[in-house]
Design a protein around this motif. Structure first.
Motif, PDB file in Angstrom:
ATOM      1  N   UNK A 110      10.180   1.964  -6.320  1.00 42.00           N
ATOM      2  CA  UNK A 110       9.623   3.179  -6.911  1.00 42.00           C
ATOM      3  C   UNK A 110       9.599   3.124  -8.433  1.00 42.00           C
ATOM      4  N   UNK A 111      10.522   2.391  -9.014  1.00 40.37           N
ATOM      5  CA  UNK A 111      10.610   2.327 -10.472  1.00 40.37           C
ATOM      6  C   UNK A 111       9.424   1.596 -11.103  1.00 40.37           C
ATOM      7  N   UNK A 112       8.742   0.746 -10.341  1.00 35.17           N
ATOM      8  CA  UNK A 112       7.688  -0.077 -10.922  1.00 35.17           C
ATOM      9  C   UNK A 112       6.428   0.736 -11.209  1.00 35.17           C
ATOM     10  N   UNK A 113       5.804   0.371 -12.339  1.00 36.58           N
ATOM     11  CA  UNK A 113       4.580   1.048 -12.780  1.00 36.58           C
ATOM     12  C   UNK A 113       3.386   0.106 -12.821  1.00 36.58           C
ATOM     13  N   UNK A 114       3.619  -1.196 -12.648  1.00 35.95           N
ATOM     14  CA  UNK A 114       2.547  -2.195 -12.628  1.00 35.95           C
ATOM     15  C   UNK A 114       3.100  -3.464 -12.001  1.00 35.95           C
ATOM     16  N   UNK A 115       2.199  -4.331 -11.560  1.00 37.51           N
ATOM     17  CA  UNK A 115       2.611  -5.619 -10.996  1.00 37.51           C
ATOM     18  C   UNK A 115       1.568  -6.671 -11.321  1.00 37.51           C
ATOM     19  N   UNK A 116       2.017  -7.910 -11.500  1.00 38.15           N
ATOM     20  CA  UNK A 116       1.099  -9.029 -11.705  1.00 38.15           C
ATOM     21  C   UNK A 116       1.533 -10.157 -10.783  1.00 38.15           C
ATOM     22  N   UNK A 117       0.582 -10.621  -9.967  1.00 41.55           N
ATOM     23  CA  UNK A 117       0.879 -11.649  -8.972  1.00 41.55           C
ATOM     24  C   UNK A 117      -0.033 -12.858  -9.177  1.00 41.55           C
ATOM     25  N   UNK A 132       0.803  -1.217   0.000  1.00 40.74           N
ATOM     26  CA  UNK A 132       0.000   0.000   0.000  1.00 40.74           C
ATOM     27  C   UNK A 132       0.840   1.274   0.000  1.00 40.74           C
ATOM     28  N   UNK A 133       2.129   1.124   0.042  1.00 43.81           N
ATOM     29  CA  UNK A 133       3.014   2.275  -0.125  1.00 43.81           C
ATOM     30  C   UNK A 133       3.125   2.692  -1.591  1.00 43.81           C
ATOM     31  N   UNK A 134       2.611   1.854  -2.488  1.00 40.32           N
ATOM     32  CA  UNK A 134       2.791   2.084  -3.919  1.00 40.32           C
ATOM     33  C   UNK A 134       1.437   2.289  -4.605  1.00 40.32           C
ATOM     34  N   UNK A 135       1.375   3.329  -5.414  1.00 39.07           N
ATOM     35  CA  UNK A 135       0.175   3.612  -6.192  1.00 39.07           C
ATOM     36  C   UNK A 135       0.426   3.152  -7.623  1.00 39.07           C
ATOM     37  N   UNK A 136       0.004   1.949  -7.928  1.00 38.63           N
ATOM     38  CA  UNK A 136       0.217   1.379  -9.255  1.00 38.63           C
ATOM     39  C   UNK A 136      -0.817   0.287  -9.480  1.00 38.63           C
ATOM     40  N   UNK A 137      -1.157  -0.020 -10.735  1.00 40.18           N
ATOM     41  CA  UNK A 137      -2.132  -1.090 -10.991  1.00 40.18           C
ATOM     42  C   UNK A 137      -1.537  -2.460 -10.689  1.00 40.18           C
ATOM     43  N   UNK A 138      -2.314  -3.275 -10.000  1.00 43.09           N
ATOM     44  CA  UNK A 138      -1.900  -4.638  -9.657  1.00 43.09           C
ATOM     45  C   UNK A 138      -2.909  -5.617 -10.234  1.00 43.09           C
ATOM     46  N   UNK A 139      -2.397  -6.659 -10.861  1.00 40.55           N
ATOM     47  CA  UNK A 139      -3.225  -7.718 -11.434  1.00 40.55           C
ATOM     48  C   UNK A 139      -3.018  -8.989 -10.619  1.00 40.55           C
ATOM     49  N   UNK A 195       7.232  -3.521 -14.988  1.00 44.84           N
ATOM     50  CA  UNK A 195       6.312  -4.437 -14.323  1.00 44.84           C
ATOM     51  C   UNK A 195       7.045  -5.434 -13.437  1.00 44.84           C
ATOM     52  N   UNK A 196       6.478  -5.684 -12.263  1.00 48.20           N
ATOM     53  CA  UNK A 196       6.975  -6.723 -11.347  1.00 48.20           C
ATOM     54  C   UNK A 196       6.056  -7.929 -11.417  1.00 48.20           C
ATOM     55  N   UNK A 197       6.624  -9.111 -11.303  1.00 53.16           N
ATOM     56  CA  UNK A 197       5.834 -10.343 -11.226  1.00 53.16           C
ATOM     57  C   UNK A 197       6.437 -11.233 -10.157  1.00 53.16           C
ATOM     58  N   UNK A 198       5.641 -12.185  -9.648  1.00 55.29           N
ATOM     59  CA  UNK A 198       6.258 -13.202  -8.807  1.00 55.29           C
ATOM     60  C   UNK A 198       6.926 -14.235  -9.714  1.00 55.29           C
ATOM     61  N   UNK A 199       8.151 -14.578  -9.383  1.00 55.69           N
ATOM     62  CA  UNK A 199       8.933 -15.486 -10.218  1.00 55.69           C
ATOM     63  C   UNK A 199       8.419 -16.917 -10.067  1.00 55.69           C
ATOM     64  N   UNK A 200       8.553 -17.668 -11.175  1.00 62.08           N
ATOM     65  CA  UNK A 200       8.166 -19.074 -11.138  1.00 62.08           C
ATOM     66  C   UNK A 200       6.737 -19.252 -10.642  1.00 62.08           C
ATOM     67  N   UNK A 201       6.575 -20.140  -9.686  1.00 67.06           N
ATOM     68  CA  UNK A 201       5.252 -20.352  -9.111  1.00 67.06           C
ATOM     69  C   UNK A 201       5.259 -19.981  -7.627  1.00 67.06           C
TER      70      UNK A 201
END
Length: 456
Positions: free
Chosen positions: A151-158, A97-104, A129-135
């Protein structure tokens, strides 16, 4: 990871500090003393066969600044909590919640990882974009992945996995997704949950942490997902058979070199191409396209992202081994993913025969015998010329295979014997599918058979 302070940890977890620690800060989170480095926060998790609390002193000696644990460590700053697993998730939720970015958030019975990877390939065309690696998708792995946000991230998918009620809910409340994707409702974990309707209920827990105004993207070809209605998010559907979906694929042509199709979306259509075979990958692409459009991406940019996708690990990895094509798909297995694997095997270019080496599909409970028989029948119906099976329930593959007209089948209880038989059977020009649940470790057969075949 961005730096976090002791006060941040205390406020997020509600823990109690055992020893004063002035100006304590952490730049890394670890649950394993082997990865501790100066400035780490060590979270001492306790399981059936391990207890991180026994390694607190080791963690500090390796440079940990603070520990989050259920027991104190005399002389060192420990944030005491009742349950370290709960505290891990609370801390990860506060950090996200420290980051304001779209999360999938992505979940489903089959195809979670490949869909996550496809979405990542698409989003990376427009966002860092950040993702969780592998499974790393469970109650430990996904929260730990959240700490990768910077801070560099603009989106994330988990990716979010589960084996019981409440787990997706907990992960969703950590990730707080703006967009949720559910790939399908199969029979994986039916042993624990009892029915597909219960699996649907568990997967829909992704709504529990979804942010206001969220979008829920569902596979409209799945009979259970097609009927989902909720007032917690806007439902968006994709599919191939169901033409009423918002995002659809037509004119699908799949071969060894990839897959081409016409992708229709609200307001237009585009010719799309994937560098992987199989109808299931078209579903993954449709889900990713829907995510991209929700986030304002242009169709051409999304389609370019499709071409960046490649399977990871032992997920339908196709390689040539001494004139034989190996289709290595033994990361996991269920009846649905078996169908997808047969689809890929049909498209592989070969001058010889189609062989399949199938191991047990785990966690199917009382449905296991019938499920394995059905897959055996489908093997024969999909043109598998030779079927080798390995595992306790895998013998039922042979029953179904024979019932559907298969004539060259053999069951093994020993991997070495199966490998011997396979190497004796192989000829140049053949294509071999290796498929089974992760716990069956079919990669051991792949490695040994590959080495022996190429050195013959």
């Amino acid at each position: 990871m961005e730096q976090i302070t002791l006060d941040f940890i205390l406020n997020a977890t509600g823990g109690r500090l055992t020893r004063a620690c002035f100006n304590c800060r952490c730049t890394d989170v670890s649950t394993d003393t082997r990865t501790i480095r100066p400035g780490s926060l060590f979270i001492a998790l306790r399981g059936a066969r391990f207890d991180g609390n026994a390694y607190l002193k080791t963690a500090f000696e390796k440079g940990a600044s603070i520990a989050l644990a259920e027991r104190p460590c005399p002389g060192w700053p420990v944030v005491l909590v009742d349950d370290a697993y709960v505290a891990l998730r609370a801390l990860a939720a506060a950090y996200r919640r420290r980051f304001s970015l779209p999360v999938v958030g992505v979940t489903g019975s089959v195809g979670k990882t490949s869909t996550k990877e496809m979405i990542f390939s698409v989003l990376s065309q427009a966002f860092r974009t950040l993702k969780n690696e592998g499974n790393l998708n469970n109650l430990i792995g996904m929260p730990m992945s959240v700490f990768g946000l910077e801070r560099q991230h603009e989106a994330a998918v988990f990716e979010m996995g589960m084996s019981a009620f409440g787990e997706i809910s907990a992960l969703s409340q950590v990730a707080a997704p703006d967009i949720g994707v559910i790939t399908n409702i199969g029979v994986s974990h039916i042993e624990m949950l009892g029915s597909q309707e219960n699996i649907l209920k568990a997967k829909l827990e992704i709504l529990d942490g979804m942010r206001p105004g969220g979008k829920l993207i569902l596979n409209g070809d799945d009979p259970l997902l097609a009927g989902v209605q909720t007032d917690k998010a806007e439902v968006i559907t994709y599919g191939i058979e169901n033409t009423g979906c918002a995002y659809t694929a037509e004119e699908v042509e799949s071969g060894a070199e990839g897959t081409a199709f016409c992708l229709r979306y609200p307001g237009g259509s585009i010719a799309a191409r994937l560098q992987v075979a199989g109808k299931h990958n078209v579903y993954n692409a449709l889900a990713a396209f829907a995510v991209g459009r929700v986030l304002g991406m242009e169709p051409d940019t999304i389609a370019a992202g499709f071409l960046q996708y490649a399977p990871t690990g032992y997920r339908q990895k196709i390689e040539r081994v001494g004139g034989v094509t190996f289709v290595e798909d033994c990361y996991n297995a269920s009846p649905d993913s078996m169908r997808s694997a047969f689809d890929v095997l049909r498209t592989v270019q070969k001058t010889g025969r189609r062989l399949a080496v199938l191991a047990d599909m785990l966690e199917l409970g009382d449905t296991a015998p019938d499920a394995h028989r059905a897959v055996g029948r489908e093997a024969a119906e999909n043109g598998v010329d030779v079927l080798f099976s390995y595992g306790e329930n895998a013998r039922y593959y042979q029953e179904g295979y024979t019932q559907a007209g298969g004539t060259q089948g053999a069951h093994f209880t020993d991997k070495a014997a199966l490998t011997d038989a396979l190497c004796q059977m192989l000829r140049e020009g053949d294509a071999v599918l290796f498929k089974g649940s992760r716990g069956m470790r079919l990669e051991e057969i792949i490695q040994t058979a590959g080495e022996r075949w190429t050195s013959r």
